[in-house]
Every structure is written in structure tokens, then in C-alpha cells.
Design a protein around this motif. Structure first.
Motif, PDB file in Angstrom:
ATOM      1  N   GLN A 129      -7.845   0.263  -0.072  1.00  0.00           N
ATOM      2  CA  GLN A 129      -8.138  -0.405   0.548  1.00  0.00           C
ATOM      3  C   GLN A 129      -9.446  -0.758   1.127  1.00  0.00           C
ATOM      4  OE1 GLN A 129      -4.052  -1.794   2.207  1.00  0.00           O
ATOM      5  NE2 GLN A 129      -5.412  -4.324   3.170  1.00  0.00           N
ATOM      6  N   ASP A 185      -5.696  -1.152  -4.926  1.00  0.00           N
ATOM      7  CA  ASP A 185      -5.092  -1.614  -3.622  1.00  0.00           C
ATOM      8  C   ASP A 185      -6.559  -3.096  -3.156  1.00  0.00           C
ATOM      9  OD1 ASP A 185      -4.097  -2.288  -1.333  1.00  0.00           O
ATOM     10  OD2 ASP A 185      -3.394  -0.484  -0.606  1.00  0.00           O
ATOM     11  N   THR A 214       0.801  -1.433  -0.093  1.00  0.00           N
ATOM     12  CA  THR A 214      -0.124  -0.043  -0.223  1.00  0.00           C
ATOM     13  C   THR A 214       1.225   1.011  -0.011  1.00  0.00           C
ATOM     14  OG1 THR A 214      -1.371  -1.446   1.123  1.00  0.00           O
ATOM     15  CG2 THR A 214      -2.206   1.378   1.056  1.00  0.00           C
TER      16      THR A 214
HETATM   17 MG   LIG Z   1      -1.839  -2.464   2.518  1.00  0.00          MG
END
Ligand SMILES: [Mg+2]
Ligand SMILES: Nc1ncnc2c1ncn2[C@@H]1O[C@H](COP(=O)(O)OP(=O)(O)OP(=O)(O)O)[C@@H](O)[C@H]1O
Length: 328
Positions: free
Chosen positions: A96, A177, A47
């Protein structure tokens, strides 16, 4: 020229009086129309690397080395104003866990409309409204559902809506993500098929971050394996993970352990069974190979010297003292 060229990038987080290096001198490229997968276990820096591209890192983070060029323009050091012009129009990000970040009290079509008008304040409302329906259709949501609230959507539909929003300003690069994490297997397969078809229909380049090797194998042309902030292996998914009867030619013991942990890729063990211990603490300097403590094949040199990247075949690189060139 590559669409995205990440060269020697490091990302540091300030923590208390010290710091932690989440991404350590990473280089990678994404070509026009290509899908690149970034894989690695939790905390390896996926990330952080992804967020560094559109410069969306949190306030305690800094890019301490390297350059990031998108379509030939250098992003490191670019002003916030210039970056705002590039974000969503050139590079879009599906965060994410983003499907849970839709505004619960606003209808989905309205949220996508705002994504369009936020970047084009002169946009004609009618044209923008038609674009919203077009985007929803593109991701497989019928116009009749456009006026729903997020809670009226399934998880898979919310993720589709987030992808539609990310595509609102026709970016050339989409960074997704963990786009399938937290979805059931059917929705996962549908989102992967959607990303794959968007690549073809929209000419989109994709950087897909995932801890799921089979998801990466399904969608990506090339794979980058990260471990504790560094790239340990990269190559075509076909060569590294194997495909159409061709066995996986992964060279790094960490990649091999990930493959062994994936039932879809012929593996039978879980990662926990196959790998004891934990990744190293990134807040202290590391000597030698970062994987040495967990590696069954570790030799003396592995604890003393960080392995250089070896080109094992054209386009396939592994950073391991044991890696050898593949004989064609
Ligand atoms: Mg991550
Ligand atoms: N805001 C932050 N402040 C301090 N440290 C952070 C911050 N965000 C991430 N880190 C640390 O940076 C390292 C890399 O984290 P990152 O979130 O990039 O990993 P990841 O590969 O995306 O993991 P996951 O698979 O769990 O999403 C970890 O050690 C993490 O604890």
C-alpha cells in the motif's frame, strides 16, 4: 488444490499491555489464474490479511490461529530462510503506497535489476538487464524511460514500475494492496487494465486489496467483503455486485451499503450518508454481529449471537441472520 488456501487465520497486534485482533478466523482461497478482490472500509484488516500471506507482518503482530498454504506448502511456522526463497519467486507483494517508496536517488532500471539479483546472486548481468527492459515493456514503460529517476515518472508510471519489480522473479501470486489509490482516474483505469492483462499474459493469480468496489468489479472474478476483521460475504463479483443487466445479489447489509455508496455500481449515496457510526473497537471482545450497531435491519438476535456463514447459493456465502438461500 487451490494456489492459496487461507484457513481460519487470525492476526493479533500487541498494543501497549493489550492486543487487538485485526483478522479474526478468516478463510479464503485463490485458485490458479484467478483474481480475488478483498474489499472493506479502512481498518477492517485487509492489509493485515495480505501481509500475513508472505509473513511480512510488523514485529508486534502474530498469527494466532490457522494455516496458510501456497502451492501446497504450509507457510505458518516456516523458517525465515525458506520464506525468503518463496517471497517474490512464488508470492510477490505490491505494498500500500509503494509507488512512493521507490528509492529517489537511484534510477528505476537499477532498482528493478537489484530486485532480480537480490534473489539470484548468480544472475548474468546482461540477461538480468534484458529482463529489466522486458519487465518495463510488460507494464507499458518504454525502454527509453528506463534510466529515469522516480521523480521523473508520473504516479501511474511509478506504480507500473513497482508492479514490474514485483514480477521480477516470476511469482505465481501477486498481492496488490490498494494498487490504484492515490492515482487519477485515467491512471487508475490503466493500472486496472494492466493487472487484468498480466493475469492473462503471465498466468498470474491475483489477490487485489481495495476499498474501491468498482476496481474490484473491473478485475476480479470473486470478491471477499471484510468488516471489522471478519469475512461478512464472499462470492463471484458477477453475483454479488451484479453484471450485464443482472442485479447485485449481495445479501449482507454491509455489502449492500458499500454498493449503494458506489455511483459506478448504480449507487447514489456516499458511505458516510448510508452508514452512521464507526466499526467496533477490535481491542475488546465483541458479542453478536459486528455490524449490528450500524445496521438498519438489526434484530435482537444480532446483538446476542454472531451470525454463522450461510451458503446462499453455490460459491456465495453471507454471514448475516437475515441472509436467505437464493432460489435459482
Ligand atoms: Mg490497508
Ligand atoms: N502495526 C500495527 N500495530 C497495531 N495495530 C495495527 C497495526 N497495523 C494495523 N493495526 C490495526 O489493525 C486493524 C486493521 O488494520 P489494517 O491496516 O489491516 O486495515 P486495512 O483494512 O488495510 O485499512 P486501510 O483501508 O486503511 O488500509 C486496524 O484496527 C489497525 O489500527
Amino acid at each position: 488444490m487451490s494456489l492459496l488456501d487461507i484457513e481460519d487465520v487470525s492476526v493479533d497486534y500487541r498494543i501497549g499491555s493489550g492486543s487487538l485482533r485485526a483478522v479474526d478466523h478468516v478463510s479464503l482461497r485463490v485458485e490458479q489464474g484467478e483474481a480475488l478482490g478483498i474489499v472493506g472500509e479502512s481498518g477492517c484488516g485487509k492489509t493485515s490479511l495480505g501481509l500475513a500471506v508472505p509473513m511480512l507482518l510488523p514485529a508486534n503482530a502474530s498469527i494466532s490461529s490457522g494455516s496458510i498454504s501456497l502451492g501446497g506448502r504450509e507457510l505458518v511456522g516456516m523458517s525465515e530462510r525458506e520464506l525468503n526463497q518463496l517471497r517474490w519467486t512464488e508470492v510477490a507483494f505490491v505494498f500500500q503506497g509503494a509507488m512512493n517508496a521507490l528509492n529517489p536517488v537511484q534510477r528505476v532500471d537499477r532498482q528493478i535489476l537489484e530486485a532480480i539479483t537480490a534473489h539470484d546472486s548468480h544472475a548474468d548481468r546482461e540477461v538480468a538487464g534484458a529482463r529489466v527492459l522486458e519487465l518495463l515493456e510488460l507494464v507499458g514503460i518504454a525502454a527509453a524511460r528506463a534510466k529515469s529517476y522516480p521523480h521523473e515518472f508520473s504516479g501511474g508510471m511509478r506504480q507500473r514500475a513497482m508492479i514490474a519489480m514485483a514480477l521480477a522473479c516470476r511469482p505465481s501470486l501477486l498481492i496488490a494492496d490498494e494498487p490504484t489509490t492515490a492515482l487519477d482516474v485515467i491512471s487508475q483505469a490503466q493500472i486496472l487494465a494492466l493487472l487484468d492483462s498480466l493475469r492473462r499474459s503471465e498466468g498470474l493469480s491475483l489477490m487485489m486489496i481495495s476499498h474501491d468496489l468498482s476496481a474490484i468489479k473491473r478485475v476480479c472474478d470473486r470478491i471477499v467483503v471484510m468488516y471489522a476483521g471478519v469475512v461478512v460475504e464472499s462470492g463471484t463479483t458477477e453475483e454479488v455486485l451484479g453484471r450485464r443487466g443482472r442485479p447485485a445479489a449481495a445479501q449482507h447489509p454491509y455489502t449492500k451499503a458499500l454498493i449503494a455508496a458506489h455511483p459506478d455500481l448504480g449507487g447514489a449515496r456516499s458511505l458516510a450518508q448510508g452508514l452512521s457510526g464507526h466499526p467496533p473497537d477490535l481491542s475488546v471482545p465483541i458479542t453478536g454481529c459486528r455490524f449490528a450497531d450500524r445496521c438498519d435491519s438489526a434484530m435482537e438476535i444480532c446483538r446476542e449471537q454472531a451470525p454463522a456463514s450461510l451458503s446462499v447459493s453455490p460459491g456465495h456465502v453471507a454471514a448475516c441472520h437475515l441472509a436467505r438461500r437464493l432460489v435459482p
